[in-house]
Write an enzyme that holds these catalytic residues in place. Structure first.
Site, PDB file in Angstrom:
ATOM      1  N   ASP A   1     -28.764 -68.175  80.197  1.00 60.80           N
ATOM      2  CA  ASP A   1     -29.454 -67.244  79.471  1.00 60.80           C
ATOM      3  C   ASP A   1     -28.107 -66.258  78.922  1.00 60.80           C
ATOM      4  OD1 ASP A   1     -31.066 -65.464  78.012  1.00 60.80           O
ATOM      5  OD2 ASP A   1     -31.713 -64.404  79.681  1.00 60.80           O
TER       6      ASP A   1
ATOM      7  N   ASN B   1     -26.660 -66.507  75.693  1.00 62.53           N
ATOM      8  CA  ASN B   1     -25.842 -67.260  74.438  1.00 62.53           C
ATOM      9  C   ASN B   1     -25.884 -66.314  73.161  1.00 62.53           C
ATOM     10  OD1 ASN B   1     -25.815 -69.558  76.172  1.00 62.53           O
ATOM     11  ND2 ASN B   1     -26.763 -70.681  74.791  1.00 62.53           N
TER      12      ASN B   1
ATOM     13  N   ARG C   1     -26.352 -63.024  72.978  1.00 57.80           N
ATOM     14  CA  ARG C   1     -25.630 -61.825  73.170  1.00 57.80           C
ATOM     15  C   ARG C   1     -24.163 -62.023  73.171  1.00 57.80           C
ATOM     16  NH1 ARG C   1     -28.872 -60.140  78.338  1.00 57.80           N
ATOM     17  NH2 ARG C   1     -29.872 -62.485  77.791  1.00 57.80           N
ATOM     18  N   TRP C   2     -23.681 -63.230  73.532  1.00 57.76           N
ATOM     19  CA  TRP C   2     -22.224 -63.597  73.886  1.00 57.76           C
ATOM     20  C   TRP C   2     -21.808 -63.656  72.451  1.00 57.76           C
ATOM     21  CZ3 TRP C   2     -18.996 -67.398  71.756  1.00 57.76           C
ATOM     22  CH2 TRP C   2     -17.871 -67.470  72.131  1.00 57.76           C
TER      23      TRP C   2
ATOM     24  N   HIS D   1     -24.836 -70.676  71.460  1.00 56.45           N
ATOM     25  CA  HIS D   1     -25.325 -71.901  71.960  1.00 56.45           C
ATOM     26  C   HIS D   1     -24.236 -72.998  72.095  1.00 56.45           C
ATOM     27  CE1 HIS D   1     -29.193 -69.965  72.141  1.00 56.45           C
ATOM     28  NE2 HIS D   1     -29.384 -69.792  70.735  1.00 56.45           N
TER      29      HIS D   1
ATOM     30  N   GLU E   1     -41.867 -71.027  75.206  1.00 52.36           N
ATOM     31  CA  GLU E   1     -41.974 -69.827  74.443  1.00 52.36           C
ATOM     32  C   GLU E   1     -40.648 -69.773  73.357  1.00 52.36           C
ATOM     33  OE1 GLU E   1     -41.976 -70.222  78.131  1.00 52.36           O
ATOM     34  OE2 GLU E   1     -43.995 -69.663  77.857  1.00 52.36           O
TER      35      GLU E   1
ATOM     36  N   ARG F   1     -39.055 -68.649  68.295  1.00 51.49           N
ATOM     37  CA  ARG F   1     -37.807 -68.078  67.609  1.00 51.49           C
ATOM     38  C   ARG F   1     -37.966 -68.222  66.234  1.00 51.49           C
ATOM     39  NH1 ARG F   1     -32.808 -67.968  71.717  1.00 51.49           N
ATOM     40  NH2 ARG F   1     -34.031 -67.156  73.516  1.00 51.49           N
TER      41      ARG F   1
ATOM     42  N   LEU G   1     -25.496 -88.435  89.947  1.00 52.98           N
ATOM     43  CA  LEU G   1     -26.146 -86.928  89.636  1.00 52.98           C
ATOM     44  C   LEU G   1     -27.466 -87.090  88.972  1.00 52.98           C
ATOM     45  CD1 LEU G   1     -25.922 -83.968  89.576  1.00 52.98           C
ATOM     46  CD2 LEU G   1     -24.637 -84.340  87.291  1.00 52.98           C
TER      47      LEU G   1
ATOM     48  N   SER H   1     -38.873 -66.525  84.313  1.00 53.14           N
ATOM     49  CA  SER H   1     -39.395 -67.023  82.921  1.00 53.14           C
ATOM     50  C   SER H   1     -39.969 -68.426  82.968  1.00 53.14           C
ATOM     51  CB  SER H   1     -38.197 -66.778  82.225  1.00 53.14           C
ATOM     52  OG  SER H   1     -37.565 -65.525  82.021  1.00 53.14           O
TER      53      SER H   1
HETATM   54  C1  FPP Z   1     -30.649 -68.671  76.060  1.00 53.28           C
HETATM   55  O1  FPP Z   1     -29.905 -67.769  75.332  1.00 53.28           O
HETATM   56  C2  FPP Z   1     -30.389 -69.964  75.814  1.00 53.28           C
HETATM   57  C3  FPP Z   1     -31.239 -70.848  75.097  1.00 53.28           C
HETATM   58  C4  FPP Z   1     -32.654 -70.581  74.760  1.00 53.28           C
HETATM   59  C5  FPP Z   1     -30.766 -72.110  74.760  1.00 53.28           C
HETATM   60  C6  FPP Z   1     -29.967 -72.876  75.647  1.00 53.28           C
HETATM   61  C7  FPP Z   1     -29.138 -74.030  75.229  1.00 53.28           C
HETATM   62  C8  FPP Z   1     -27.974 -74.349  75.306  1.00 53.28           C
HETATM   63  C9  FPP Z   1     -26.859 -73.878  76.087  1.00 53.28           C
HETATM   64  C10 FPP Z   1     -27.480 -75.579  74.429  1.00 53.28           C
HETATM   65  C11 FPP Z   1     -28.341 -76.657  74.378  1.00 53.28           C
HETATM   66  C12 FPP Z   1     -28.380 -77.314  75.592  1.00 53.28           C
HETATM   67  C13 FPP Z   1     -28.354 -78.608  75.792  1.00 53.28           C
HETATM   68  C14 FPP Z   1     -28.247 -79.136  77.267  1.00 53.28           C
HETATM   69  C15 FPP Z   1     -28.092 -79.506  74.680  1.00 53.28           C
HETATM   70  P1  FPP Z   1     -30.413 -66.779  74.507  1.00 53.28           P
HETATM   71  O2  FPP Z   1     -30.464 -67.225  73.038  1.00 53.28           O
HETATM   72  O3  FPP Z   1     -31.898 -66.317  74.805  1.00 53.28           O
HETATM   73  O4  FPP Z   1     -29.570 -65.498  74.469  1.00 53.28           O
HETATM   74  P2  FPP Z   1     -29.756 -63.831  74.330  1.00 53.28           P
HETATM   75  O5  FPP Z   1     -30.824 -63.601  75.473  1.00 53.28           O
HETATM   76  O6  FPP Z   1     -28.459 -63.256  74.630  1.00 53.28           O
HETATM   77  O7  FPP Z   1     -30.526 -63.852  73.197  1.00 53.28           O
END
Ligand code: FPP
Length: 265
Positions: free
Chosen positions: A35, A37, A39-40, A52, A82, A86, A146, A211
């Protein structure tokens, strides 16, 4: 080793952190809610997709770490049911990212001996992403260093509903008697069938929720919540999570000194 906290590990190098790990107390299965991405990216004035994309590097690092430390299973939450709510452009971009990840990473997974498997209602993915999911599942099916499980269009409650539906059908067909239903039998209908339950759940970005992830499987899992955003959660942060895990006393509802549950792998 003296008990430490995540804070007391902060000044140590990766080599020092690795040396502190006890090989006999390694988790067999780690689950991760990646979680933060968005905000980063927002913190850097970048589009959410930049987060992402950067998050993929953290995925790579945790796979390598698990492989290096002999951790048998890693399950990552890449797209929840969920998440379909988006904005469409973000969903489309995430699906493309998944497809590119699978295309570009397949050889590296094979080289690491990682078997890839998707769980969730994967049939709702766009056909091209689904084709890549199936291809990488096929190409890595023989590997066993793995077990990498990626939850895609996944929801813990619907996983249980799907399992119960199939079990009810088997009862109706006379293959199972209702009084034969126990926890191992129900477990055998879940998508994680064959995997041990996660020993450690990591969730990044400061949220302290499950979640709808692996609701059945997380019953006795140790939780590690960190404020670090997923794209910043690299090998070092993972080592600290492992060290903190190794300091927990796991009792499984029993008395202190109880043994770990039998391996499912
Ligand atoms: C949550 O951050 C992250 C996701 C919904 C997607 C996670 C996906 C990846 C790391 C890349 C794809 C992965 C693979 C294995 C191909 P958010 O968007 O909810 O962040 P936020 O809470 O800061 O808005």
């Amino acid at each position: 080793m003296a008990k430490g906290t995540a804070t007391s590990f902060e000044h140590l190098t990766e080599t020092e952190l690795t040396a502190l790990l006890d090989p006999d107390l390694m988790p067999r299965h780690i689950a991760v809610i990646m979680d933060g991405n968005g905000r980063w990216a927002e913190l850097r004035g970048l589009p959410r997709m930049a987060g992402h994309t950067e998050g993929i590097k953290s995925v790579r690092e945790i796979i390598t770490l698990c492989r290096d430390l002999g951790i048998a299973a890693l399950t990552i939450y890449a797209f929840s049911q969920e998440n379909w709510k988006r904005p469409i452009p973000e969903i489309n971009a995430l699906m493309l990212l998944l497809e590119h990840y699978l295309q570009s990473e397949m050889d590296a997974l094979i080289e690491k001996g990682a078997r890839f498997r998707a769980i969730g209602r994967v049939n709702s993915l766009p056909p091209s992403a689904l084709n890549w999911v199936r291809k990488v599942e096929r190409e890595t099916a023989h590997l066993d260093k793995l077990m990498l499980t990626v939850a895609l269009s996944y929801g813990g409650r619907s996983e249980i509903v799907d399992a119960v539906r199939r079990l009810a059908q088997d009862c109706k067909d006379g293959k199972v008697q209702p009084d034969q239903i126990d926890e191992p039998l129900l477990e055998s209908y879940l998508s994680t069938q064959g995997l041990p339950d996660p020993d450690l759940l990591i969730r990044t970005s400061g949220e302290a929720r499950i979640s709808n992830f692996l609701l059945w499987q997380l019953a006795y899992t140790e939780m590690f919540f960190t404020p670090t955003l997923w794209p910043d959660f690299r090998r070092r942060e993972a080592l600290i999570a492992l060290l903190e895990y190794q300091q927990r006393e796991r009792r499984f509802g029993q008395v202190p000194g109880a043994v770990y549950p039998p391996s499912g792998l």
